[in-house]
Structure formats: structure tokens, C-alpha cells
Design an enzyme around this catalytic site. Structure first.
Site, PDB file in Angstrom:
ATOM      1  N   GLY A   1      -1.310 -35.920  -0.068  1.00  0.00           N
ATOM      2  CA  GLY A   1      -0.476 -35.320   0.968  1.00  0.00           C
ATOM      3  C   GLY A   1       0.798 -36.118   1.143  1.00  0.00           C
ATOM      4  O   GLY A   1       1.247 -36.807   0.214  1.00  0.00           O
TER       5      GLY A   1
ATOM      6  N   GLU B   1      -2.418 -40.190  -3.047  1.00  0.00           N
ATOM      7  CA  GLU B   1      -1.493 -39.429  -3.913  1.00  0.00           C
ATOM      8  C   GLU B   1      -0.465 -38.818  -2.976  1.00  0.00           C
ATOM      9  O   GLU B   1      -0.727 -37.812  -2.328  1.00  0.00           O
ATOM     10  CB  GLU B   1      -2.258 -38.314  -4.638  1.00  0.00           C
TER      11      GLU B   1
HETATM   12  N1  NAD Z   1       0.889 -37.150  -5.205  1.00  0.00           N
HETATM   13  C1  NAD Z   1       0.217 -36.015  -5.276  1.00  0.00           C
HETATM   14  O1  NAD Z   1      -0.651 -35.848  -6.128  1.00  0.00           O
HETATM   15  C2  NAD Z   1       0.487 -34.905  -4.306  1.00  0.00           C
HETATM   16  C3  NAD Z   1      -0.121 -33.666  -4.499  1.00  0.00           C
HETATM   17  C4  NAD Z   1       0.117 -32.643  -3.594  1.00  0.00           C
HETATM   18  C5  NAD Z   1       0.952 -32.866  -2.498  1.00  0.00           C
HETATM   19  N2  NAD Z   1       1.519 -34.080  -2.336  1.00  0.00           N
HETATM   20  C6  NAD Z   1       2.421 -34.321  -1.221  1.00  0.00           C
HETATM   21  O2  NAD Z   1       1.919 -33.722  -0.020  1.00  0.00           O
HETATM   22  C7  NAD Z   1       2.984 -33.237   0.781  1.00  0.00           C
HETATM   23  C8  NAD Z   1       2.781 -31.794   1.139  1.00  0.00           C
HETATM   24  O3  NAD Z   1       1.513 -31.555   1.603  1.00  0.00           O
HETATM   25  P1  NAD Z   1       1.184 -31.433   3.186  1.00  0.00           P
HETATM   26  O4  NAD Z   1       2.350 -30.922   3.937  1.00  0.00           O
HETATM   27  O5  NAD Z   1      -0.069 -30.665   3.279  1.00  0.00           O
HETATM   28  O6  NAD Z   1       0.971 -32.947   3.574  1.00  0.00           O
HETATM   29  P2  NAD Z   1       0.363 -33.535   4.917  1.00  0.00           P
HETATM   30  O7  NAD Z   1       0.342 -35.000   4.716  1.00  0.00           O
HETATM   31  O8  NAD Z   1       1.032 -33.022   6.111  1.00  0.00           O
HETATM   32  O9  NAD Z   1      -1.118 -32.956   4.973  1.00  0.00           O
HETATM   33  C9  NAD Z   1      -2.079 -33.287   4.015  1.00  0.00           C
HETATM   34  C10 NAD Z   1      -3.445 -33.334   4.657  1.00  0.00           C
HETATM   35  O10 NAD Z   1      -3.448 -34.341   5.669  1.00  0.00           O
HETATM   36  C11 NAD Z   1      -3.921 -33.778   6.899  1.00  0.00           C
HETATM   37  N3  NAD Z   1      -3.279 -34.466   8.012  1.00  0.00           N
HETATM   38  C12 NAD Z   1      -2.081 -34.210   8.561  1.00  0.00           C
HETATM   39  N4  NAD Z   1      -1.835 -35.083   9.562  1.00  0.00           N
HETATM   40  C13 NAD Z   1      -2.910 -35.903   9.625  1.00  0.00           C
HETATM   41  C14 NAD Z   1      -3.251 -37.020  10.442  1.00  0.00           C
HETATM   42  N5  NAD Z   1      -2.440 -37.480  11.393  1.00  0.00           N
HETATM   43  N6  NAD Z   1      -4.425 -37.637  10.234  1.00  0.00           N
HETATM   44  C15 NAD Z   1      -5.253 -37.204   9.278  1.00  0.00           C
HETATM   45  N7  NAD Z   1      -5.000 -36.150   8.467  1.00  0.00           N
HETATM   46  C16 NAD Z   1      -3.833 -35.511   8.642  1.00  0.00           C
HETATM   47  C17 NAD Z   1      -3.557 -32.318   6.822  1.00  0.00           C
HETATM   48  O11 NAD Z   1      -4.334 -31.586   7.723  1.00  0.00           O
HETATM   49  C18 NAD Z   1      -3.842 -32.029   5.354  1.00  0.00           C
HETATM   50  O12 NAD Z   1      -5.214 -31.828   5.156  1.00  0.00           O
HETATM   51  C19 NAD Z   1       4.220 -33.446  -0.063  1.00  0.00           C
HETATM   52  O13 NAD Z   1       4.874 -34.615   0.331  1.00  0.00           O
HETATM   53  C20 NAD Z   1       3.682 -33.618  -1.475  1.00  0.00           C
HETATM   54  O14 NAD Z   1       4.487 -34.313  -2.356  1.00  0.00           O
HETATM   55  C21 NAD Z   1       1.302 -35.106  -3.194  1.00  0.00           C
END
Ligand code: NAD
Ligand SMILES: N[C@@H](CC=O)C(=O)O
Length: 489
Positions: free
Chosen positions: A238, A260
Site C-alpha cells: 500500500g 511493498e
Molecule cells: N510496492 C507495491 O508492490 C505496491 C503494490 C500496490 C500498491 N502499492 C502502493 O499502494 C498505494 C495505493 O494503494 P492504497 O491507496 O490502497 O494504499 P493505502 O495505504 O491507503 O491502503 C492500503 C491498505 O492499508 C489499509 N489502511 C489504510 N490506512 C490504514 C491504517 N491507518 N492502518 C492500517 N491499515 C490501513 C487500507 O485499508 C488498505 O487495506 C500506492 O502508493 C501504490 O504505489 C504498492
């Protein structure tokens, strides 16, 4: 073509805890919307701390017996799971496209991609070999064994709802770990469907548990797992801010972490590059999933000598992209995941234009199609002061910057806090190795725009995180080494 699911049992619509499909203990649910229309088409449990704790209890209770299951048997269960995933490829592909918005061919493709990790780790389960170490002193035998770390918490994003969860759950189960997982709030249905198939494949009760939660309650669920010493590993994909939060909060119990996180990939085209191949590579890398991929090129650097020719070729391809809902099989770029995503893309494009960039193609929302559509966009005259150069846009925008000097472009490519993917196109073999060494990132595409594969290590450096998924190294994220030293031999 309607994105309806043939097998309703793939839509359990509840949490799976200790082998049972259950509502959230407080009885709340939240809506799942179709990003193509914003219409609500399902609801799932809006779980909280009680559900997270119940899932953890179940995973902890199941650990002792699951780790004792012979690796060959764990591999057989994973293979059965994989067979079921492939047998339901059409349904799963439609489900991904419905809740995430990607074109149908990409939805189906993601199922195959997810399956490749399950298949891979079924094989790796039986190869978790340790070491027999030559003893440095007489009378000893020394060994290093690989042991499963324990309960794993898997937290996943919305952009690859099947693949991201598969490449965490499969190695965890292969290693002998048990799992609690929380999928992204925008795309919970695919994850629930995969867990349902795992249940059908014979994954024992308590070994794999999933709870869904809305954005507002995600932290409440995950905090339970972060604070509990029985969770020994967090595997997160994320954003970087959330990844840093998880790292800080799991410090008190010193959990093992795989993070990641976000990227900001450079894509460099040198003056000796095969320009048609470079355009092909950029189209694949940039516009897959509408640009909502962590390895998408976010900054395109093109040598002055080929800049105009490259931009002309790219403009023709970007203008020809067909935007539309996944229900139209001709669509190549779908809606963005939600309103927040579109707002960010619009802010980046407007900021670039205000600072002097020019729009060659696109540049605006496609409001007549729905609230989440943004036109595939090509910008030129982009520089490092612009938001689109410093932050990940996560949308269908290709921002082009001209360069003249190889040393300058390497500095620029490395000039962000991130380091996930990087790409470059050149025919000069000496330059290939210079750049491969100099780029600060975890993955490098050399005359290639499609990098990821189950056999390759996927992950970043710097603020793109640490840990690797896939490859012969992927299982190591879920084991620790135990050293045995026998004396008097
Ligand atoms: N490096 C990789 O392999 C990879 C792959 C896919 C996405 N990403 C990155 O993820 C981002 C996009 O995805 P997103 O918007 O879903 O990311 P995000 O970090 O907002 O959410 C990811 C996950 O974290 C959870 N989450 C959010 N806030 C949280 C908190 N305070 N505590 C615990 N869990 C929490 C969300 O509910 C979700 O399940 C982009 O920056 C992208 O580059 C990275
Ligand atoms: N696209 C990546 C995942 C990150 O978004 C992959 O191909 O595995």
C-alpha cells in the site's frame, strides 16, 4: 457485457473466521461500489476490534497444527486452491473488473497472475531446505532449520485485489504460517472469493481468516494485530505513509515486516533506443490498470535528440486508447478507483500546466462517462518542481521531461525518496550495466516494460519499502532460521 458472476457461492459476503462465515460482531456493513458507475452493488461486514481479535485467536489456535502438516501436504492444498482459482478465472476476472474497474482482459489476466504465485509457492513449500553447516571445531554437528514465523497479518491494496493477497497468503501458508487478512475497502469481494476457494480446497479451519472493514475502521482492525505479540509478521502492500505507520506501531513487539510501498518510477529513453520498442514498453507499463500500478512509470525522461519523434509516436498511441467501463470488452482504460484518485490526478495535471508543462493529449476528466474517468494524458515540458514528478500520480498520465546528459538523468531518476521500479531503453551494452548499477530501485526494466513474474523478486528500496515477494527468496519472508548445535558427536 454484464459483469455478473455465475457461481454465487463465490460471494459469501461475510468474514471468514475459524472456519465459519460470520457477520461483524457489531452487525455493521459497508457498501461496495462499481467505480464505473458509482452504483452500490454489494455490502460486506464493517468489522472492528472484536472481529480482528477473533480472527487472531483462530489463527493463533491453528498455528501449532498447521506448522506440523508435512510440507508436501501443504503444497497439495495450495495446488488444489490454485486449480479452483483457475477453474473460476472468468468469474474472478469479472469480479475484479466490477469492483476495481480494470478492463475485463486485465481482470482475467490478474487471476492468472495471482494463480502463478499460488502455484509457485506450492512448489517452494517443499523446498524450504535448511543448511548443514561444516563445524569449525571437532565433535559438533551444526544445522540451520527454517521455521514458520507464526501468525501473519496481510494487509492489501485495491489495485490488484487478487494478486496482492495471493502473493502474501500463498507463501505464508506454504511456510506453515497461519494468516489474518484485511483487504482494501474498495475491493473486498475478490479477496473473500479467494478465501472461499481456499476453504473449498481444504485449508483447515483457522489457518486462513479474513475480515473486511471500511476505510474508517481499517486502523481499528489492524491496530489489534499490530499491538498483539502473537502476530509475528506484517505483510503490507500500500502507500508509504501507511507503511511507515505500521513499521512504527509494530516496533514494540518487533514483528518481522514486508512493506511493498509507493513508487515513482523513472522511464528513460536514450538517443540510441529502439523508439518503437520504447513506445510499446511505455504503453504497457504506464497505462496498465489505468496507470494505477505501483511500478507504473511516473516520470518519462527522453533524450533531446529523439524527444520530438518519440513524443509524436507516443501521442498517436495515447490518443488511440479506448476509455470505458469493463463491461465494454473494447475498453483499454477503465475508471479510476474513486473520487479521491481522480482529484489527485487532476491536481497533478493542473499543477504541471500552471508551472509551464503543455498538454499534448487528454488533460481532463471525462465527466460525460462518469465521475471517475480521466482521459489518458500526455504532458511535455515537465520538470522536477512539479507535483507529478515528486509524487506518484497513480493515473493515466505520462509526463515527459527532456534530457541531454546521462549523468544528469541518472541523478534525476534517483532524485526522489522512492525506489521501486525503473526502466530504460538503449542499445549500448556498456550503458546497460552502468545504469543497472546506478539506479536506486528494486526492479529494473532494460528495454522491457513488463517486469513482474512469480519467479522474480518483487520489492523496493528507500521509501518504497523492504522485503521481497515471489522468487526463491519469497518464502524467507515467512520463516526464521533456527540454529541447532549438537555436541559430543
Ligand atoms: N510496492 C507495491 O508492490 C505496491 C503494490 C500496490 C500498491 N502499492 C502502493 O499502494 C498505494 C495505493 O494503494 P492504497 O491507496 O490502497 O494504499 P493505502 O495505504 O491507503 O491502503 C492500503 C491498505 O492499508 C489499509 N489502511 C489504510 N490506512 C490504514 C491504517 N491507518 N492502518 C492500517 N491499515 C490501513 C487500507 O485499508 C488498505 O487495506 C500506492 O502508493 C501504490 O504505489 C504498492
Ligand atoms: N503491479 C504490481 C503490483 C503493484 O501495484 C505487480 O505487477 O505486481
Amino acid at each position: 457485457m454484464p459483469l455478473t458472476i455465475q457461481h454465487d457461492d463465490l460471494l459469501p459476503g461475510r468474514n471468514f473466521i475459524g472456519g465459519q462465515w460470520r457477520e461483524a460482531q457489531e452487525g455493521r456493513r459497508f457498501d461496495v461500489t462499481d467505480p464505473a458507475t458509482d452504483a452500490v452493488f454489494a455490502t460486506v461486514p464493517d468489522s472492528g476490534a472484536l472481529d480482528a481479535a477473533a480472527a487472531l485467536e483462530a489463527a493463533h489456535a491453528a498455528f501449532a497444527s498447521w506448522r506440523a502438516v508435512p510440507a508436501k501436504q501443504r503444497a497439495q492444498i495450495l495446488r488444489r486452491w490454485n486449480d479452483l482459482v483457475l477453474a473460476h478465472q472468468d468469474d474472478l476476472g469479472r469480479l475484479i473488473s466490477r469492483e476495481q474497474g480494470k478492463p475485463l482482459a486485465e481482470g482475467r489476466g490478474e487471476v492468472a497472475y495471482a494463480s502463478s504465485y499460488v502455484d509457485w509457492f506450492a512448489g517452494e513449500a517443499t523446498r524450504a531446505n535448511g543448511d548443514v553447516i561444516p563445524a569449525p571445531v571437532p565433535g559438533r554437528r551444526m544445522f540451520a532449520l527454517k521455521e514458520p514465523v507464526g501468525v501473519v497479518a496481510a494487509i492489501t491494496p485495491w489495485n490488484f485485489p487478487a494478486a496482492m493477497i495471493a502473493r502474501k497468503i500463498a507463501p505464508a501458508l506454504a511456510a506453515g504460517c497461519t494468516v489474518v487478512c484485511k483487504p482494501a475497502e474498495d475491493t473486498p469481494l475478490t479477496s473473500l472469493a479467494l478465501v472461499r476457494l481456499a476453504e473449498m480446497a481444504g485449508v483447515p479451519s483457522g489457518v486462513l481468516n479474513i475480515v473486511t472493514a471500511s476505510r474508517q475502521r481499517a486502523a481499528e482492525v489492524v491496530d489489534v494485530w499490530l499491538d498483539d505479540p502473537r502476530v509475528r509478521k506484517i505483510s503490507f502492500t500500500g502507500s508509504t505513509p501507511v507503511g511507515k505507520h505500521l513499521a512504527r506501531r509494530s516496533a514494540d513487539t518487533l514483528k518481522k515486516l514486508s512493506l511493498e510501498l509507493g513508487g515513482n518510477a523513472p522511464f528513460i529513453v536514450f538517443d540510441d533506443a529502439d523508439l518503437d520498442a520504447a513506445v510499446d514498453g511505455l504503453m504497457v507499463a504506464k497505462f496498465r490498470n489505468g496507470g494505477q500500478t505501483c511500478v507504473c512509470p511516473n516520470r518519462v525522461f527522453v533524450h533531446s535528440a529523439v524527444h520530438d519523434t518519440f513524443v509524436d509516436k507516443l501521442a498517436a498511441r495515447v490518443s488511440a486508447l479506448k476509455v470505458g467501463p469493463a463491461s465494454d470488452e473494447a475498453s483499454q482504460v477503465g475508471p479510476m478507483i474513486n473520487a479521491r484518485a481522480v482529484e489527485k490526478i487532476e491536481r497533478h495535471v493542473n499543477d504541471a500546466v500552471e508551472r509551464g508543462a503543455q498538454v499534448v493529449v487528454g488533460g481532463q476528466r471525462l465527466a460525460s462517462m462518469g465521475s471517475n474517468y480521466f482521459a489518458p494524458t500526455l504532458l511535455v515540458g515537465v520538470d522536477s518542481s512539479m507535483a507529478c514528478s515528486m509524487e506518484e500520480t497513480f493515473g493515466p498520465v505520462a509526463p515527459v521531461t527532456r534530457f541531454d546528459d546521462a549523468a544528469d538523468v541518472i541523478r534525476a531518476a534517483n532524485g526522489t525518496p522512492f525506489g521501486l521500479a525503473a526502466y530504460f531503453y538503449t542499445r549500448d551494452v556498456r550503458r546497460v550495466w552502468r545504469l543497472a548499477d546506478a539506479l536506486e530501485c528494486g526492479l529494473v526494466g532494460i528495454n522491457e516494460g513488463a517486469l513482474a513474474a512469480e519467479a522474480a523478486p518483487f520489492g523496493g528500496v528507500k521509501e518504497s519499502g523492504y522485503g521481497r515477494e515471489g522468487s526463491v527468496h519469497g518464502l524467507d519472508e515467512y520463516v526464521h532460521l533456527k540454529y541447532l548445535c549438537q555436541g559430543q558427536v
